[in-house]
Design a protein around this motif. Structure first.
Motif, short mmCIF file in Angstrom:
data_model
loop_
_atom_site.label_atom_id
_atom_site.label_comp_id
_atom_site.label_asym_id
_atom_site.label_seq_id
_atom_site.Cartn_x
_atom_site.Cartn_y
_atom_site.Cartn_z
N SER A 177 -38.12 25.95 -79.22
CA SER A 177 -39.55 25.74 -79.45
C SER A 177 -39.70 24.63 -80.50
O SER A 177 -38.89 23.71 -80.55
N ARG A 217 -46.26 26.70 -77.65
CA ARG A 217 -46.78 28.06 -77.83
C ARG A 217 -48.30 28.08 -78.12
O ARG A 217 -49.03 28.86 -77.52
N LYS A 221 -46.24 34.49 -76.07
CA LYS A 221 -45.38 33.69 -75.20
C LYS A 221 -46.11 33.26 -73.95
O LYS A 221 -47.12 33.86 -73.56
N ASP A 243 -33.97 32.08 -74.56
CA ASP A 243 -34.08 33.28 -73.72
C ASP A 243 -35.27 33.18 -72.78
O ASP A 243 -35.48 34.03 -71.93
N GLU A 244 -36.08 32.14 -72.93
CA GLU A 244 -37.21 31.97 -72.02
C GLU A 244 -36.76 31.10 -70.84
O GLU A 244 -35.82 30.34 -70.95
C1 LIG Z 1 -51.14 32.08 -79.41
C2 LIG Z 1 -50.62 31.27 -80.57
C3 LIG Z 1 -51.38 30.25 -81.08
C4 LIG Z 1 -50.91 29.48 -82.14
N1 LIG Z 1 -51.69 28.45 -82.61
C5 LIG Z 1 -51.25 27.70 -83.62
C6 LIG Z 1 -52.03 26.60 -84.10
O1 LIG Z 1 -53.12 26.32 -83.61
N2 LIG Z 1 -51.54 25.87 -85.12
C7 LIG Z 1 -50.32 26.14 -85.68
O2 LIG Z 1 -49.92 25.42 -86.60
N3 LIG Z 1 -49.56 27.15 -85.25
C8 LIG Z 1 -49.99 27.94 -84.23
N4 LIG Z 1 -49.21 28.99 -83.79
C9 LIG Z 1 -47.91 29.23 -84.46
C10 LIG Z 1 -46.79 28.34 -83.90
O3 LIG Z 1 -46.76 28.44 -82.52
C11 LIG Z 1 -45.45 28.75 -84.49
O4 LIG Z 1 -45.48 28.60 -85.88
C12 LIG Z 1 -44.28 27.93 -83.93
O5 LIG Z 1 -44.21 28.05 -82.54
C13 LIG Z 1 -42.96 28.33 -84.56
O6 LIG Z 1 -41.91 27.65 -83.95
P1 LIG Z 1 -40.42 28.16 -84.01
O7 LIG Z 1 -39.63 27.11 -83.30
O8 LIG Z 1 -40.05 28.50 -85.39
O9 LIG Z 1 -40.37 29.55 -83.22
P2 LIG Z 1 -40.95 30.06 -81.84
O10 LIG Z 1 -42.03 29.18 -81.36
O11 LIG Z 1 -41.26 31.49 -82.01
O12 LIG Z 1 -39.72 29.89 -80.82
C14 LIG Z 1 -38.55 30.61 -80.90
C15 LIG Z 1 -37.86 30.58 -79.55
O13 LIG Z 1 -36.58 31.17 -79.63
C16 LIG Z 1 -36.39 32.07 -78.56
N5 LIG Z 1 -35.40 33.07 -78.98
C17 LIG Z 1 -35.56 34.06 -79.90
N6 LIG Z 1 -34.43 34.76 -80.06
C18 LIG Z 1 -33.51 34.21 -79.23
C19 LIG Z 1 -32.15 34.49 -78.93
N7 LIG Z 1 -31.49 35.48 -79.56
N8 LIG Z 1 -31.51 33.75 -78.00
C20 LIG Z 1 -32.15 32.73 -77.36
N9 LIG Z 1 -33.44 32.41 -77.61
C21 LIG Z 1 -34.12 33.15 -78.53
C22 LIG Z 1 -37.77 32.62 -78.34
O14 LIG Z 1 -37.94 33.20 -77.08
C23 LIG Z 1 -38.61 31.35 -78.48
O15 LIG Z 1 -38.62 30.62 -77.29
C24 LIG Z 1 -49.65 29.76 -82.72
C25 LIG Z 1 -48.88 30.80 -82.21
C26 LIG Z 1 -49.33 31.56 -81.14
C27 LIG Z 1 -48.48 32.65 -80.60
#
Ligand SMILES: Cc1cc2nc3c(=O)[nH]c(=O)nc-3n(C[C@H](O)[C@H](O)[C@H](O)COP(=O)(O)OP(=O)(O)OC[C@H]3O[C@@H](n4cnc5c(N)ncnc54)[C@H](O)[C@@H]3O)c2cc1C
Lengths: 423, 147
Positions: free
Chosen positions: A14, A46, A132, A38-39
């Motif tokens: 992500s 997101r 998700k 895992d997706e």
């Molecule tokens: C509906 C919604 C609206 C949002 N709107 C905003 C917004 O307007 N502005 C803003 O700043 N933020 C927003 N956010 C927050 C933002 O989406 C998150 O802060 C951001 O996506 C975080 O990114 P990340 O890469 O840390 O983790 P994530 O986006 O959570 O991604 C982690 C990924 O790792 C995968 N994963 C987890 N464990 C494993 C494993 N063991 N093996 C393989 N894969 C795994 C997960 O499935 C996922 O695909 C929103 C969130 C949501 C849910």
């Protein structure tokens, strides 16, 4: 058992994971990179899932990097596979499909998972989380199949309200249940929350504050949700329930390893964990404000450092931009403090739903709220991040034409230092 | 990359840059048709600020370390490989205004007709951005910069 060898392994595809690829490639053009997710979708944003649910964004517009991004950057992308176990000494990740991945450097970017409230009935059909793409697809299908008329959204924070917005768009009558005394209580002050609550009510929403859902109910043997009972005993019709009470870091993988965790994974300024060559970024980290720009920036910095760069994460402030009922809003930093320590500047135009507030501490801006008029909000973000003394421009901060020209000269010079501006 | 250099000393606040920017980003690119026939008129992607005798025109700085690129959650904001310009892909932008929230110059605004972000694109396709070309006093220059 199949074995994959890679210089860099990224778990999570992500914001933080993708930014890490870009960070690595800034420094190292050739080292092998593998990404595990895992997706089952090659990439999607997101925060766009509420737009998808509302029908404003099609599936093909969900990715924030195109399909060729991975091949262009010479990345091996493994989808639909969970990293289940980690050997930090041998540097091996074990995947759910039986493969193992041997790596030199690792980024854990597993993000967060929704907290599912412990309520009787929370496993009934028609009760969904909303984080998700799969959630949005399932909700969309459910709405279509069952002609949903009434929905209850548990949690009046950012994600809950984004779900509300989409449901209103679909013509569904929505009730919001919020534990605090108002919606968006962590990012807004009472006035800003009030403006949005009024607008939501006008759009036909019920808002129950200082309340929770005590039980989710179905009729007889049927597994489909039909209503909820609030703590106050009130019965609210609901053929769809969305829970949005928060997310918690996905640390399952690192539990029982030598990587230090608390609520999330602990990292230093380089985004490295206590174990050398193992990094973490984004929502999975401790003390992180879970927003997109933070995850992205942290991922990029981790990537540069994994490839022996020298980048530093200097922290971040809470900020959010969300448009609700056609009213754009931005909140930055500390916004809801009424103590004497803080000086408050305010501007309000009631008829136009415009409200601006600036929170000052010792002549420095520490927080802002903009409702209805968000133009040039980033200038204030800059003043907060760069800790600029605003004593001399205090009276100008909320003027209609406030802009770069009004900024203290020293800061202006710093700001435009190498970007071709003579001031 | 080539950047627009702003020289505050020479700016007279005539706003010709603004007019030409609006026309350049209009449907017809014709000044009469834009001003008389287009509603809403495109928002200018250059901002003229005035304070007493001091005026200057400001547009996206196409920062080397651009906060809008980190903040954009749709991937709409991107850096053009060839020119180094920071551009917004209007087909991808959904108007979440994260970029407006983080731009320290405040030079990204809401488009006047669609729910998308509007910003300087260095007049892609033109040799010289129209604001520079039409500045009568060389307060705006288009020059190579270090990076
Ligand atoms: C509906 C919604 C609206 C949002 N709107 C905003 C917004 O307007 N502005 C803003 O700043 N933020 C927003 N956010 C927050 C933002 O989406 C998150 O802060 C951001 O996506 C975080 O990114 P990340 O890469 O840390 O983790 P994530 O986006 O959570 O991604 C982690 C990924 O790792 C995968 N994963 C987890 N464990 C494993 C494993 N063991 N093996 C393989 N894969 C795994 C997960 O499935 C996922 O695909 C929103 C969130 C949501 C849910």
């Amino acid at each position: 058992m199949k074995t994959l060898k890679t210089e860099y392994l990224i778990i999570g595809n992500s914001a933080a994971g993708v930014a890490c690829i870009e960070g690595i490639r800034k420094v190292d053009k050739t080292g092998s990179i593998a990404v595990i997710s895992d997706e089952n979708i090659f990439n999607y944003s997101r925060p766009l899932i509420s737009y998808f649910l509302a029908g404003k964004v099609k599936k093909r517009a969900m990715p924030f990097r195109d399909k060729k991004f991975y091949s262009r950057n010479n990345v091996k992308l493994v989808l639909g596979n969970t990293a289940e176990k980690l050997d930090t000494k041998k540097r091996i990740a074990y995947l759910s499909h039986g493969e193992k991945v041997v790596f030199n450097k690792l980024l854990i970017a597993t993000g967060g998972s929704p907290i599912i409230p412990e309520i009787k009935g929370s496993r009934l059909d028609g009760v969904f989380a909303f984080t998700k793409f799969g959630d949005a697809v399932a909700i969309k299908d459910y709405i279509k199949k069952h002609y949903i008329k009434h929905a209850v959204v548990i949690g009046g924070g950012l994600i809950g309200l984004k779900a509300v917005e989409a449901l209103i768009e679909l013509g569904i009558k929505v009730s919001i249940v919020e534990l605090a005394d108002r919606i968006l209580s962590t990012t807004f002050d009472t006035k800003a929350s009030g403006i949005i609550q009024d607008a939501l009510r006008k759009a036909g929403c019920n808002i129950f504050t200082k309340n929770t859902v005590a039980e989710i109910l179905s009729k007889g043997e049927d597994k489909k949700v039909t209503s909820v009972t609030l703590k106050t005993r009130k019965q609210v019709p609901a053929d769809l329930v969305i829970t949005a009470i928060g997310v918690s870091p996905n640390i399952q993988l690192v539990k029982n390893t030598s990587i230090s965790i608390n609520r999330g994974i602990l990292v230093d300024e380089a985004m490295q964990t206590n174990v050398k060559d193992i990094y973490a970024a984004g929502d999975v980290c401790e003390k992180n404000i879970p927003i997109w720009p933070n995850a992205f920036k942290q991922g990029r910095i981790a990537g540069e450092n994994m490839a022996s760069g020298n980048a530093e994460y200097t922290g971040s402030i809470a900020m959010n931009s969300v448009e609700l009922c056609g009213i754009p809003t931005i909140s930055i930093g500390k916004t809801s403090l009424e103590q004497d320590k803080y000086e408050i500047l305010e501007m309000r135009k009631k008829e136009e739903s415009i409200y601006k507030k600036i929170v000052l501490e010792n002549n420095h801006i520490v927080g802002c709220i903009f409702v209805g008029d968000i133009e040039r909000a980033g200038i204030y973000t800059g003043l907060i991040i760069n800790r600029v003394d605003i004593s001399n421009i205090k009276d100008k901060l909320l003027e209609e034409d406030f802009g770069v020209l009004a900024l203290p000269e020293k800061y202006r010079k710093h700001l435009v230092g190498d970007v071709g501006l003579e001031v | 990359m080539k950047r627009i250099r702003i020289d505050e000393k020479y700016c007279m606040g005539c706003r010709l840059c603004e007019v030409h920017c609006i026309v350049q980003h209009s449907k017809t690119k014709n000044i009469l048709k834009t001003y008389m026939g287009e509603y809403p008129k495109p928002a200018p992607r250059i901002l003229v600020e005035e304070k007493g005798y001091i005026t200057f025109a400001l547009q996206c700085r196409h920062c080397e370390d651009a906060p809008c690129l980190d903040a954009c959650m749709t991937g709409a904001m991107y850096r053009d490989k060839e020119t180094g310009a920071v551009l917004c892909n209007e087909d991808k932008c959904v108007g979440c205004w994260m970029c407006i929230m983080v731009c320290p110059f405040g030079v990204i605004s809401r488009s006047s007709d669609k729910k998308i972000a509007s910003k300087c694109d260095l007049c892609m396709g033109e040799d010289i951005p129209v604001c520079v070309k039409n500045c009568p006093n060389e307060a705006l220059k288009y020059e190579d910069s270090k990076d």
